[in-house]
Design an enzyme around this catalytic site. Sequence first.
Site, mmCIF file in Angstrom:
data_model
loop_
_atom_site.group_PDB
_atom_site.id
_atom_site.type_symbol
_atom_site.label_atom_id
_atom_site.label_comp_id
_atom_site.label_asym_id
_atom_site.label_seq_id
_atom_site.Cartn_x
_atom_site.Cartn_y
_atom_site.Cartn_z
ATOM 1 N N CYS A 2 1.163 -1.170 -0.192
ATOM 2 C CA CYS A 2 0.134 -0.043 -0.396
ATOM 3 C C CYS A 2 0.954 1.136 -0.180
ATOM 4 C CB CYS A 2 -0.802 -0.234 1.504
ATOM 5 S SG CYS A 2 -2.269 -1.279 1.445
ATOM 6 N N ARG A 27 5.030 -0.112 -5.989
ATOM 7 C CA ARG A 27 5.128 -1.339 -4.746
ATOM 8 C C ARG A 27 4.465 -2.628 -4.659
ATOM 9 N NH1 ARG A 27 7.492 2.577 -0.836
ATOM 10 N NH2 ARG A 27 6.192 1.270 1.005
ATOM 11 N N TRP A 73 -2.548 -3.039 -2.031
ATOM 12 C CA TRP A 73 -2.585 -4.201 -1.363
ATOM 13 C C TRP A 73 -3.176 -5.434 -1.388
ATOM 14 C CZ3 TRP A 73 0.312 -7.772 0.064
ATOM 15 C CH2 TRP A 73 0.802 -9.295 0.140
ATOM 16 N N ASN A 99 -2.075 1.958 6.158
ATOM 17 C CA ASN A 99 -1.279 1.321 4.832
ATOM 18 C C ASN A 99 -1.069 0.425 6.564
ATOM 19 O OD1 ASN A 99 -0.859 2.610 3.034
ATOM 20 N ND2 ASN A 99 0.993 2.798 3.269
ATOM 21 N N GLY A 100 -0.642 -0.778 6.318
ATOM 22 C CA GLY A 100 -0.833 -1.871 7.973
ATOM 23 C C GLY A 100 -1.950 -3.082 8.051
ATOM 24 N N GLU A 479 18.610 -17.572 -5.449
ATOM 25 C CA GLU A 479 18.252 -16.690 -6.270
ATOM 26 C C GLU A 479 17.603 -16.923 -7.230
ATOM 27 O OE1 GLU A 479 17.775 -14.022 -5.024
ATOM 28 O OE2 GLU A 479 17.849 -12.440 -6.934
ATOM 29 N N LYS A 483 14.017 -15.115 -8.945
ATOM 30 C CA LYS A 483 14.182 -14.363 -10.013
ATOM 31 C C LYS A 483 13.699 -14.615 -11.429
ATOM 32 C CE LYS A 483 14.858 -12.236 -8.665
ATOM 33 N NZ LYS A 483 15.668 -10.443 -7.480
ATOM 34 N N GLU A 486 9.252 -15.799 -9.934
ATOM 35 C CA GLU A 486 8.706 -14.632 -9.500
ATOM 36 C C GLU A 486 8.245 -13.719 -10.624
ATOM 37 O OE1 GLU A 486 10.469 -10.794 -7.298
ATOM 38 O OE2 GLU A 486 12.062 -11.600 -7.579
ATOM 39 N N HIS A 502 19.013 -37.047 -4.039
ATOM 40 C CA HIS A 502 18.279 -37.982 -2.466
ATOM 41 C C HIS A 502 16.525 -37.203 -2.580
ATOM 42 C CE1 HIS A 502 21.539 -38.676 -0.899
ATOM 43 N NE2 HIS A 502 22.260 -37.646 -1.139
ATOM 44 N N LYS A 597 6.656 -4.849 -3.944
ATOM 45 C CA LYS A 597 8.235 -3.871 -4.451
ATOM 46 C C LYS A 597 8.556 -4.442 -2.011
ATOM 47 C CE LYS A 597 12.092 -2.778 -5.328
ATOM 48 N NZ LYS A 597 12.910 -4.417 -5.506
HETATM 49 O O1 M6R Z 1 12.794 -4.815 0.877
HETATM 50 P P1 M6R Z 1 13.893 -6.357 1.059
HETATM 51 O O2 M6R Z 1 14.958 -6.329 0.711
HETATM 52 O O3 M6R Z 1 13.696 -6.576 2.769
HETATM 53 O O4 M6R Z 1 13.055 -7.067 0.353
HETATM 54 C C1 M6R Z 1 13.104 -8.810 0.707
HETATM 55 C C2 M6R Z 1 12.485 -9.596 -0.086
HETATM 56 O O5 M6R Z 1 10.991 -9.069 -0.159
HETATM 57 C C3 M6R Z 1 12.388 -9.265 -1.369
HETATM 58 O O6 M6R Z 1 13.704 -9.034 -2.145
HETATM 59 C C4 M6R Z 1 11.942 -10.237 -2.985
HETATM 60 O O7 M6R Z 1 12.416 -11.877 -2.331
HETATM 61 C C5 M6R Z 1 12.167 -9.752 -4.002
HETATM 62 N N1 M6R Z 1 10.978 -8.698 -4.385
HETATM 63 C C6 M6R Z 1 12.780 -10.808 -4.766
HETATM 64 O O8 M6R Z 1 13.041 -10.259 -6.452
#
Ligand code: M6R
Length: 602
Positions: A2, A27, A73, A99-100, A479, A483, A486, A502, A597
């Site tokens: 949000c 975001r 959101w 927000n929250g 990682e 990527k 997502e 395994h 984000k």
């Molecule tokens: O802002 P942050 O680094 O704390 O965010 C953590 C995760 O939400 C963030 O790294 C997320 O996994 C990425 N969007 C992935 O690309």
Amino acid sequence: MCGIVGIVGKPNATEIIIKGLEKLEYRGYDSAGLFVANDTTSSLVKAQGRIKNLSDKLTPEVSGTIGIGHTRWATHGQPSEENAHPHTSQSQRLVLVHNGVIENFEELKSTYLAADTFIGETDTEIAVHVVEAFMNQGLDTKAAFKKALSVIRGSYAFGLIDKEDTETIYVAKNKSPLLVGLGDGFNVICSDAMAMLEQTNRFVELVDGEMVIVTADAIAIEDQEGHAIERESYEAQLDLTDIEKGTYPYYMLKEIDEQPAVMRRIIQNYANQEGEIQLDADLLNAMKDRDRIYIIGCGTSSHAGWVGKKIIETLTNIPVEIHLSSEFGYNMPLLSEKPFFIFLSQSGETADSRQVLVKINELNYPSLTITNVAGSTLSREATYTLLLHAGPEIAVASTKAYTAQIAVLAVLAKALGQQKGLAQAADFAFVHELGLVATAMESIINEKDLISELVAEYLTETRNAFYIGRGVDYYVSMEAALKLKEISYIQAEGFAAGELKHGTIALIEEGTPVLGIITDEVTGAHTRGNLKEVESRGAKTLVLASADLAKPTDQIVLPTVHPLLSALLTVVPTQLVAYFATLQRGYDVDKPRNLAKSVTVE
Ligand code: M6R
């Protein structure tokens, strides 16, 4: 997640709010809305989906000198127009954005609002009804808002307008970010400075529990006891061009390309002309006698932590544990006698990480936040901060923040190892090696055509894919898989290469793509063996190898860099793999479904 914007004191509030909301789009959100008013009229407009849908509903009559806007959101209640903010009180007199998450919304509803009716299903609507319930007891708006804050439990950033006083925005925060921006004859509120940079670059931070009365000419901050608080404003170190896409089709591609420059900026910010690292002596003194470092983070930040573990342990001889924030807070392991905590967070606002920091502060342990956002909550609340200097990261898929986090962890490890008088740290020519990495990154970034062709060959049709590697190559595999999944929605997993047999090898079918990462001589030989095992079961394998270990048949060959920094390089082609796979499937690279984000709810 949000986003909130608001303004009082300018005639074109609607336009400013829409522009501000657009700056917060990155975001992640699923609906948006705004309220604007002046002495004689007011308008409330909401829409499901993109901000464009909201803009399309605006007519010339939707105008005012005061207003609040919101991108939502969904947490409580589905994405819908009814659940979109702003929300109104029972009589419609009060209008609120939030927000929250309000934890005791059910209790508030049954205690104060038994006779009320609601338009949507959100916790926010309950909050604004509660404020009005206190006004009905004879309190004025400010006193009612304050009383509501005293009974609300949970996280919030609130912006409230009373239609009968169109010169004031009432603001409060607890655990969710909110700033007040200062203008000449106007003032603004926003959950992220970027949203209001076109209006002002002077901001005032708010502290949890404070309430602020914002008018066109003044802001008045009060603590919970009603004492006036004076606080200096600061100048946001952000440039509007940093948050523009320029000629790039997507922010993600721009941010991938920025990585060599980010590496060089980290050198400039942390090393002197002689190439010596300059870090806060207090930080190094606080860390040098610690018996264990706990790195706390989520998602990509946690993955960067795994690479950092290897670098810190090698250069400082201090054992490092990596923990997911969402697990650590409620399932804390047995801690060592003298722990030190490092919080990794690009945004510095991730609620899962923040709840851990709150607990760590209660236990009086020292902590460091490594973040991209100066003044963010995690930065303010930790004992020390190191900045990533990566520039704003807009794409939901984190790229340059990951490599910047690893580079800054290496800065820290090098300085700490030297502080401890360790030869391996003194011998590590970090600045020179990071400079080589930056140049090597450029050569990979120039291989976009090759990577796009490989993606077309390996990933266009597939339902799933695997990255495998060992040691640091395994950490990068995790990682790389995150990527890919997502943004392209290909079901991807990163595995320790030796673990496949395994269990997971059962998933290999004819044509399953398996991407192997190889940068270490010993473990690389084993990973090649594992690639053969999956090939013989039908997998289609693709190898990313460093030049010193590459075979003529390897598809992506990377310049050889210092082994402690290899992840900085190997991750780049995997970012491009994710980018092209998404493009080829026709999805929005920067705004993947269901994701935000900055994840400001637990
Ligand atoms: O802002 P942050 O680094 O704390 O965010 C953590 C995760 O939400 C963030 O790294 C997320 O996994 C990425 N969007 C992935 O690309």
